[in-house]
Design a protein around this motif. Structure first.
Motif, short mmCIF file in Angstrom:
data_model
loop_
_atom_site.label_atom_id
_atom_site.label_comp_id
_atom_site.label_asym_id
_atom_site.label_seq_id
_atom_site.Cartn_x
_atom_site.Cartn_y
_atom_site.Cartn_z
N GLN A 295 18.90 -11.23 11.44
CA GLN A 295 19.24 -11.89 10.77
C GLN A 295 17.81 -12.64 9.65
OE1 GLN A 295 22.94 -13.63 11.77
NE2 GLN A 295 23.67 -12.07 9.85
N CYS B 178 24.90 -17.00 -3.54
CA CYS B 178 24.85 -16.46 -2.92
C CYS B 178 24.40 -17.52 -1.40
CB CYS B 178 23.75 -15.69 -3.00
SG CYS B 178 24.57 -14.37 -4.60
N LEU C 228 23.37 -17.59 2.45
CA LEU C 228 23.24 -16.52 2.88
C LEU C 228 22.89 -17.55 4.79
CD1 LEU C 228 20.15 -16.56 2.78
CD2 LEU C 228 21.03 -14.95 0.01
N GLU D 133 13.47 -12.17 1.92
CA GLU D 133 14.90 -12.44 0.70
C GLU D 133 13.50 -12.72 0.35
OE1 GLU D 133 17.20 -11.06 -1.45
OE2 GLU D 133 16.24 -9.96 0.64
N THR E 80 25.12 -9.92 5.42
CA THR E 80 24.89 -8.96 6.00
C THR E 80 23.94 -8.40 4.82
OG1 THR E 80 27.02 -8.53 7.02
CG2 THR E 80 25.98 -6.61 5.98
N GLY E 81 22.77 -8.98 4.89
CA GLY E 81 22.21 -9.46 4.69
C GLY E 81 21.89 -8.05 3.68
N LYS F 75 20.15 -18.33 -4.82
CA LYS F 75 20.75 -17.76 -3.17
C LYS F 75 20.22 -18.85 -2.02
CE LYS F 75 17.43 -14.55 -3.58
NZ LYS F 75 16.81 -13.27 -3.63
N ARG G 118 16.12 -3.92 11.96
CA ARG G 118 17.57 -4.63 10.87
C ARG G 118 19.30 -4.27 12.62
NH1 ARG G 118 15.26 -3.02 5.47
NH2 ARG G 118 13.27 -4.23 5.33
N ARG H 113 21.96 -7.79 -0.63
CA ARG H 113 20.76 -6.62 -1.67
C ARG H 113 20.93 -5.68 -2.24
NH1 ARG H 113 15.63 -5.43 1.73
NH2 ARG H 113 15.61 -7.79 1.84
N TRP I 93 15.47 -10.56 8.69
CA TRP I 93 15.59 -9.82 7.22
C TRP I 93 15.56 -10.86 6.60
CZ3 TRP I 93 17.92 -4.84 5.42
CH2 TRP I 93 18.15 -4.76 4.54
N PHE I 94 16.02 -12.21 6.33
CA PHE I 94 16.35 -13.08 5.47
C PHE I 94 14.49 -13.98 5.11
CE2 PHE I 94 21.34 -13.65 6.07
CZ PHE I 94 21.58 -13.01 5.05
N GLY J 236 20.06 -20.78 1.56
CA GLY J 236 20.13 -19.83 2.99
C GLY J 236 20.74 -21.41 3.81
#
Length: 323
Positions: A285, A18, A20, A292, A112-113, A204, A163, A117, A288-289, A206
């Motif tokens: 974003q 992933c 992101l 995560e 698009t978190g 994941k 968000r 998720r 949000w991340f 990033g």
């Protein structure tokens, strides 16, 4: 930036990667760097890049990038249709299965978190919304605009409100209708109800910059889209579907181009709004991340290190991408 250390994960669970991060941080380039090392296919999880009419405005991979490896779930949806997290999960599961059947590594790429998720943690079983509630919410949107619903959402569900953009008709309407129909907020449905996690082992990765570092790049990116024909692209889309309530027009860039085509702004004003709204989206974003767990962060342009990280992770599993 460097990746954090890792431990091996269970070998019998199929792997997915992933990639992101916020808009404009080079996620596609990093995915292609991985695909040059091993058989892989890219699967989109960006809610805007699904629309067929807006390849420029939504920064979909170009022909050269698509030639490097297969790209799935880009540019297939008419702007009159709505994409939801539930529909994305269904399509992504099918795409992942198909990629694995070909012996390739699935690489999910996007920003698009909620979609990611929902795929990894399982979809919240939100009940079907009664038609009368949906109609009532849409009438409010038409009469008052999405900003009023967003203001109410900030009071009822501040985490979810942070968000989404106040101008996002689709998501503000969805949050309002779910609250009316179920008495529960979107945050409750996404975090407190029973979920069935997807049967994947996910690495994941990033890509990020600070907002101050990212901001000038975002402005240049908007200018590049305008130079590449964003106005003509929006003009063609408007000729097919002039309805401002169509879901495809709600995205950043699309909404600003529509306002220009409708004579509500000048092109320079539309550009300024596009840049400002893109920055605000990137900030959301990043927020949000940041929450995560388990993301290994890299700087844009560090595709070689990303590919090394993926190769090491797969080697620790002692299996290949098609196990």
């Amino acid at each position: 930036m460097t990746a954090s250390s890792s431990s091996a994960v269970p070998a019998l669970v199929p792997p997915i990667i992933c990639l992101l991060g916020p808009t404009g941080t080079g996620k596609t380039a990093a995915a292609i760097a991985v695909a040059r090392r091993m058989p892989a296919s890219v699967i989109n999880f960006d809610s805007r890049q699904v629309y067929a009419d807006f390849p420029i405005i939504t920064a979909q991979p170009d022909q050269e990038e698509r030639a490097a490896c297969p790209h799935l779930l880009y540019g297939f949806l008419p702007l009159t249709e709505r994409m939801t997290a539930a529909r994305f999960v269904e399509l992504a599961m099918e795409a992942i299965a198909g990629v694995r059947d070909q012996g390739r590594l699935p690489i999910l790429v996007g920003g698009t978190g909620l979609y990611l998720r929902s795929l990894l943690s399982g979809m919240a079983p939100i009940p079907e919304i009664p038609a009368d509630i949906r109609r009532a919410v849409l009438e409010r949107i038409r009469a008052e605009g999405p900003q009023r619903l967003h203001a109410e959402l900030e009071q009822a569900d501040p985490d979810y409100a942070a968000r989404i953009h106040p101008n996002d008709t689709q998501r503000n309407a969805r949050a309002a209708e779910v609250l009316l129909a179920t008495g529960r907020t979107m945050t409750w449905w996404h975090t407190s109800s029973e979920h069935t996690p997807a049967p994947f082992a996910a690495l994941k990765i990033g890509m990020r910059l600070s907002l101050d570092e990212l901001e000038p790049h975002l402005a240049g990116r908007v200018d590049a889209m305008l130079a590449a024909g964003a106005v003509d692209e929006a003009t063609r889309a408007h000729a097919k579907c002039p309805d401002p309530e169509a879901p495809g027009w709600t995205g950043i860039g699309c909404a600003e181009m529509l306002a220009y085509l409708r004579g509500e702004t000048t092109l320079e004003q539309a550009r300024s709004l596009w840049v400002r709204n893109t920055r605000a989206y990137a900030k959301r974003q990043l927020t949000w991340f940041a929450k995560e767990p388990g993301i290994r962060w890299f700087a844009p342009g560090d595709g070689g290190s990303v590919a090394d990280c993926v190769a090491d992770w797969l080697a620790n599993r002692q299996v290949g991408p098609d196990d």
